[in-house]
Structures are given as structure tokens and as C-alpha cells.
Write a protein that holds these residues in place. Structure first.
Motif, PDB file in Angstrom:
ATOM      1  N   GLN A 137      -9.676  -8.882 -53.526  1.00 28.49           N
ATOM      2  CA  GLN A 137      -8.750  -7.824 -53.905  1.00 28.49           C
ATOM      3  C   GLN A 137      -7.363  -8.375 -54.237  1.00 28.49           C
ATOM      4  OE1 GLN A 137      -8.721  -4.743 -50.930  1.00 28.49           O
ATOM      5  NE2 GLN A 137     -10.893  -4.342 -51.158  1.00 28.49           N
ATOM      6  N   SER A 138      -7.270  -9.667 -54.431  1.00 31.57           N
ATOM      7  CA  SER A 138      -5.992 -10.311 -54.723  1.00 31.57           C
ATOM      8  C   SER A 138      -5.473  -9.899 -56.100  1.00 31.57           C
ATOM      9  CB  SER A 138      -6.161 -11.829 -54.663  1.00 31.57           C
ATOM     10  OG  SER A 138      -4.910 -12.446 -54.828  1.00 31.57           O
ATOM     11  N   VAL A 139      -4.153  -9.745 -56.186  1.00 28.87           N
ATOM     12  CA  VAL A 139      -3.490  -9.324 -57.411  1.00 28.87           C
ATOM     13  C   VAL A 139      -2.336 -10.278 -57.685  1.00 28.87           C
ATOM     14  CG1 VAL A 139      -2.174  -7.457 -58.496  1.00 28.87           C
ATOM     15  CG2 VAL A 139      -4.023  -6.908 -56.925  1.00 28.87           C
ATOM     16  N   GLU A 140      -2.169 -10.677 -58.958  1.00 31.04           N
ATOM     17  CA  GLU A 140      -1.012 -11.491 -59.318  1.00 31.04           C
ATOM     18  C   GLU A 140       0.143 -10.552 -59.604  1.00 31.04           C
ATOM     19  OE1 GLU A 140      -1.492 -14.662 -62.084  1.00 31.04           O
ATOM     20  OE2 GLU A 140      -3.510 -15.112 -61.380  1.00 31.04           O
ATOM     21  N   MET A 143       3.807 -14.279 -57.571  1.00 28.58           N
ATOM     22  CA  MET A 143       3.151 -14.097 -56.280  1.00 28.58           C
ATOM     23  C   MET A 143       1.701 -13.705 -56.474  1.00 28.58           C
ATOM     24  SD  MET A 143       6.119 -11.768 -54.445  1.00 28.58           S
ATOM     25  CE  MET A 143       4.899 -10.885 -53.592  1.00 28.58           C
ATOM     26  N   LYS A 144       0.927 -13.983 -55.467  1.00 20.94           N
ATOM     27  CA  LYS A 144      -0.424 -13.451 -55.365  1.00 20.94           C
ATOM     28  C   LYS A 144      -0.445 -12.697 -54.048  1.00 20.94           C
ATOM     29  CE  LYS A 144      -2.530 -17.028 -58.157  1.00 20.94           C
ATOM     30  NZ  LYS A 144      -3.394 -18.193 -58.192  1.00 20.94           N
ATOM     31  N   ILE A 145      -0.843 -11.440 -54.127  1.00 17.12           N
ATOM     32  CA  ILE A 145      -0.823 -10.576 -52.952  1.00 17.12           C
ATOM     33  C   ILE A 145      -2.192  -9.922 -52.785  1.00 17.12           C
ATOM     34  CG2 ILE A 145       1.660 -10.164 -53.074  1.00 17.12           C
ATOM     35  CD1 ILE A 145       1.109  -7.523 -54.457  1.00 17.12           C
ATOM     36  N   ALA A 146      -2.503  -9.581 -51.544  1.00 20.05           N
ATOM     37  CA  ALA A 146      -3.793  -8.943 -51.252  1.00 20.05           C
ATOM     38  C   ALA A 146      -3.679  -8.162 -49.949  1.00 20.05           C
ATOM     39  CB  ALA A 146      -4.889  -9.998 -51.130  1.00 20.05           C
ATOM     40  N   PRO A 147      -4.480  -7.107 -49.794  1.00 19.25           N
ATOM     41  CA  PRO A 147      -4.494  -6.385 -48.512  1.00 19.25           C
ATOM     42  C   PRO A 147      -5.280  -7.173 -47.464  1.00 19.25           C
ATOM     43  CG  PRO A 147      -6.056  -5.398 -50.033  1.00 19.25           C
ATOM     44  CD  PRO A 147      -5.331  -6.479 -50.789  1.00 19.25           C
ATOM     45  N   ASN A 148      -4.947  -6.950 -46.204  1.00 22.22           N
ATOM     46  CA  ASN A 148      -5.681  -7.584 -45.104  1.00 22.22           C
ATOM     47  C   ASN A 148      -6.840  -6.712 -44.619  1.00 22.22           C
ATOM     48  OD1 ASN A 148      -3.949  -9.715 -45.175  1.00 22.22           O
ATOM     49  ND2 ASN A 148      -3.069  -9.384 -43.159  1.00 22.22           N
ATOM     50  N   VAL A 149      -6.781  -5.420 -44.938  1.00 21.15           N
ATOM     51  CA  VAL A 149      -7.794  -4.467 -44.502  1.00 21.15           C
ATOM     52  C   VAL A 149      -8.377  -3.803 -45.745  1.00 21.15           C
ATOM     53  CG1 VAL A 149      -8.223  -2.371 -43.157  1.00 21.15           C
ATOM     54  CG2 VAL A 149      -6.584  -4.064 -42.330  1.00 21.15           C
ATOM     55  N   GLN A 150      -9.690  -3.700 -45.805  1.00 18.78           N
ATOM     56  CA  GLN A 150     -10.376  -3.096 -46.951  1.00 18.78           C
ATOM     57  C   GLN A 150      -9.802  -1.713 -47.251  1.00 18.78           C
ATOM     58  OE1 GLN A 150     -12.830  -4.780 -48.539  1.00 18.78           O
ATOM     59  NE2 GLN A 150     -13.199  -3.189 -50.031  1.00 18.78           N
ATOM     60  N   SER A 180      -6.725  -0.819 -47.918  1.00 17.47           N
ATOM     61  CA  SER A 180      -5.344  -0.597 -47.497  1.00 17.47           C
ATOM     62  C   SER A 180      -4.396  -0.701 -48.686  1.00 17.47           C
ATOM     63  CB  SER A 180      -4.953  -1.641 -46.449  1.00 17.47           C
ATOM     64  OG  SER A 180      -3.583  -1.520 -46.135  1.00 17.47           O
ATOM     65  N   THR A 181      -3.292   0.029 -48.615  1.00 12.63           N
ATOM     66  CA  THR A 181      -2.263  -0.065 -49.652  1.00 12.63           C
ATOM     67  C   THR A 181      -1.155  -1.025 -49.247  1.00 12.63           C
ATOM     68  OG1 THR A 181      -1.106   1.841 -48.724  1.00 12.63           O
ATOM     69  CG2 THR A 181      -2.711   2.279 -50.481  1.00 12.63           C
ATOM     70  N   THR A 182      -1.269  -1.635 -48.080  1.00 15.51           N
ATOM     71  CA  THR A 182      -0.297  -2.620 -47.614  1.00 15.51           C
ATOM     72  C   THR A 182      -0.741  -3.995 -48.089  1.00 15.51           C
ATOM     73  OG1 THR A 182       0.143  -1.294 -45.643  1.00 15.51           O
ATOM     74  CG2 THR A 182       0.827  -3.606 -45.587  1.00 15.51           C
ATOM     75  N   TYR A 183       0.102  -4.627 -48.897  1.00 13.66           N
ATOM     76  CA  TYR A 183      -0.236  -5.933 -49.455  1.00 13.66           C
ATOM     77  C   TYR A 183       0.550  -7.032 -48.751  1.00 13.66           C
ATOM     78  CZ  TYR A 183      -2.988  -3.923 -53.189  1.00 13.66           C
ATOM     79  OH  TYR A 183      -3.965  -3.281 -53.891  1.00 13.66           O
ATOM     80  N   TRP A 184      -0.100  -8.176 -48.578  1.00  9.06           N
ATOM     81  CA  TRP A 184       0.467  -9.343 -47.926  1.00  9.06           C
ATOM     82  C   TRP A 184       0.562 -10.474 -48.946  1.00  9.06           C
ATOM     83  CZ3 TRP A 184       1.541  -9.682 -42.574  1.00  9.06           C
ATOM     84  CH2 TRP A 184       1.240  -8.517 -41.858  1.00  9.06           C
ATOM     85  N   ALA A 185       1.682 -11.179 -48.933  1.00  7.99           N
ATOM     86  CA  ALA A 185       1.856 -12.308 -49.849  1.00  7.99           C
ATOM     87  C   ALA A 185       1.107 -13.508 -49.291  1.00  7.99           C
ATOM     88  CB  ALA A 185       3.337 -12.647 -49.992  1.00  7.99           C
ATOM     89  N   TRP A 186       0.314 -14.160 -50.142  1.00  8.69           N
ATOM     90  CA  TRP A 186      -0.366 -15.387 -49.706  1.00  8.69           C
ATOM     91  C   TRP A 186      -0.046 -16.553 -50.646  1.00  8.69           C
ATOM     92  CZ3 TRP A 186      -3.985 -17.742 -52.822  1.00  8.69           C
ATOM     93  CH2 TRP A 186      -4.579 -16.967 -53.817  1.00  8.69           C
ATOM     94  N   TYR A 187       0.632 -16.276 -51.747  1.00  7.03           N
ATOM     95  CA  TYR A 187       1.033 -17.329 -52.676  1.00  7.03           C
ATOM     96  C   TYR A 187       2.379 -16.922 -53.276  1.00  7.03           C
ATOM     97  CZ  TYR A 187       0.934 -20.525 -56.685  1.00  7.03           C
ATOM     98  OH  TYR A 187       1.231 -21.498 -57.597  1.00  7.03           O
ATOM     99  N   ALA A 196      -1.334 -19.891 -49.008  1.00 11.26           N
ATOM    100  CA  ALA A 196      -2.240 -19.678 -47.881  1.00 11.26           C
ATOM    101  C   ALA A 196      -3.651 -19.387 -48.374  1.00 11.26           C
ATOM    102  CB  ALA A 196      -1.712 -18.539 -47.003  1.00 11.26           C
ATOM    103  N   GLN A 197      -4.058 -20.083 -49.416  1.00 14.13           N
ATOM    104  CA  GLN A 197      -5.377 -19.852 -50.003  1.00 14.13           C
ATOM    105  C   GLN A 197      -6.490 -20.169 -48.999  1.00 14.13           C
ATOM    106  OE1 GLN A 197      -6.018 -21.834 -53.718  1.00 14.13           O
ATOM    107  NE2 GLN A 197      -7.981 -20.852 -54.064  1.00 14.13           N
ATOM    108  N   ASP A 198      -6.255 -21.105 -48.114  1.00 11.61           N
ATOM    109  CA  ASP A 198      -7.274 -21.467 -47.101  1.00 11.61           C
ATOM    110  C   ASP A 198      -7.520 -20.331 -46.117  1.00 11.61           C
ATOM    111  OD1 ASP A 198      -7.308 -23.928 -48.332  1.00 11.61           O
ATOM    112  OD2 ASP A 198      -5.983 -24.872 -46.850  1.00 11.61           O
ATOM    113  N   ALA A 199      -6.550 -19.416 -45.970  1.00 12.13           N
ATOM    114  CA  ALA A 199      -6.675 -18.326 -45.004  1.00 12.13           C
ATOM    115  C   ALA A 199      -7.337 -17.074 -45.592  1.00 12.13           C
ATOM    116  CB  ALA A 199      -5.284 -17.967 -44.480  1.00 12.13           C
ATOM    117  N   LEU A 200      -7.658 -17.084 -46.864  1.00 12.75           N
ATOM    118  CA  LEU A 200      -8.260 -15.899 -47.485  1.00 12.75           C
ATOM    119  C   LEU A 200      -9.641 -15.609 -46.912  1.00 12.75           C
ATOM    120  CD1 LEU A 200      -7.414 -16.397 -51.271  1.00 12.75           C
ATOM    121  CD2 LEU A 200      -6.303 -14.878 -49.664  1.00 12.75           C
ATOM    122  N   GLN A 201      -9.981 -14.334 -46.877  1.00 12.06           N
ATOM    123  CA  GLN A 201     -11.315 -13.914 -46.420  1.00 12.06           C
ATOM    124  C   GLN A 201     -12.267 -13.949 -47.595  1.00 12.06           C
ATOM    125  OE1 GLN A 201     -11.739 -10.207 -44.391  1.00 12.06           O
ATOM    126  NE2 GLN A 201      -9.577  -9.976 -44.077  1.00 12.06           N
TER     127      GLN A 201
END
Length: 151
Positions: free
Chosen positions: A67-70, A119-126, A128-135, A146-151
């Protein structure tokens, strides 16, 4: 009447002697009334449980890679409110706060305000509208990956 050892006041008696002029009648309470009286407290406790369980899933989870988005925008700052940390980006005149973890704040403080970031952002919960930055990248410099931490 019995006097106590000091002799100046009456001795304490248990159970107290009932005054014949005052009638004492136990109040009969309807069980439904008891439930309705306790309902606001039950609702409050349930609401707090649901809120903190959801917040725990958000903070303990990892971004969902599928679900990652640029996202590209102008970096406007970092903020922290009640244990939540946000990276603020303005895009088309609209500010958006993206959640970040507390340990990432020190790294991201080096970002320059008013400059575009990728940035690349994605939710932590299926769902969810809350996005977390991982790149996070700014002017070719990589600040977070934090690509290694992706689910």
C-alpha cells in the motif's frame, strides 16, 4: 445508659440503636436502573480500550509495502503531540502530516525547510488513513530508508 471508662460520655454500641421515630426503609433498585447508571462509565472504558488498542497497532506495526505511495511536497517542519511525531509536507497549498517514529526525529531534523522532499509513505494497519514515512530524500540526500522494515 452505659458510660465509657472515662465516665463522661455514653459507650459506643454496635449496631447503633434505631430511633423508633425514624423509619428506615431499604430502597429497592431496579436492575435496569443500575445498568443505565453505569452505562457512561462502561462506554468510556470501552472507548479508551478501543482507542489505545488501535494506537498500539499503529505504533507497533510496520508499513505495508503493498500500500506504499510515493509523495512529493515541500518540507515545512516536524512536530510532536502527545507522543505522536509528524513530518509536515505541503503539497498544492495543503499541509499533510505524515507519522514518523520518535527515533527517526533526530535524523529528520537535518531536513531543510522550504525545500521539496521525495517520500514513500504507507499505512501500518490495513485500511488505515494514517500514513507513516519509510523513505525520505531531499536534494539527492537520503535521510530515511526503512525498506527492510516493510511488511
Amino acid at each position: 445508659m452505659n458510660k465509657d471508662a472515662a465516665g463522661d460520655r455514653p459507650a459506643y454500641q454496635w449496631p447503633p440503636v434505631q430511633d423508633p421515630d425514624v423509619s428506615y426503609k431499604t430502597r429497592v433498585r431496579n436492575p435496569l436502573q443500575s445498568i443505565i447508571t453505569a452505562l457512561p462509565l462502561i462506554m468510556l472504558v470501552t472507548g479508551l480500550y478501543i482507542y489505545y488498542r488501535g494506537e498500539s497497532q499503529q505504533t507497533q506495526g510496520a508499513p505495508i509495502g503493498a500500500q506504499s505511495v510515493e509523495f512529493t511536497g515541500t518540507f515545512t517542519g516536524l512536530s510532536a503531540t502527545s507522543g505522536r511525531h509528524y513530518l509536515w509536507v505541503e503539497r498544492d497549498g495543503v499541509a499533510k502530516g505524515v507519522r514518523i517514529h520518535e527515533e527517526q526525529v533526530a535524523t529528520l531534523e537535518a531536513l531543510e525547510r522550504g525545500v521539496d522532499i521525495d517520500m514513500k509513505i504507507a499505512p501500518n494497519v490495513q485500511g488505515s488513513t494514517t500514513y507513516w514515512a519509510w523513505y525520505v530524500e531531499q536534494s539527492g540526500a537520503l535521510f530515511l530508508n526503512a525498506q527492510d522494515a516493510l511488511q
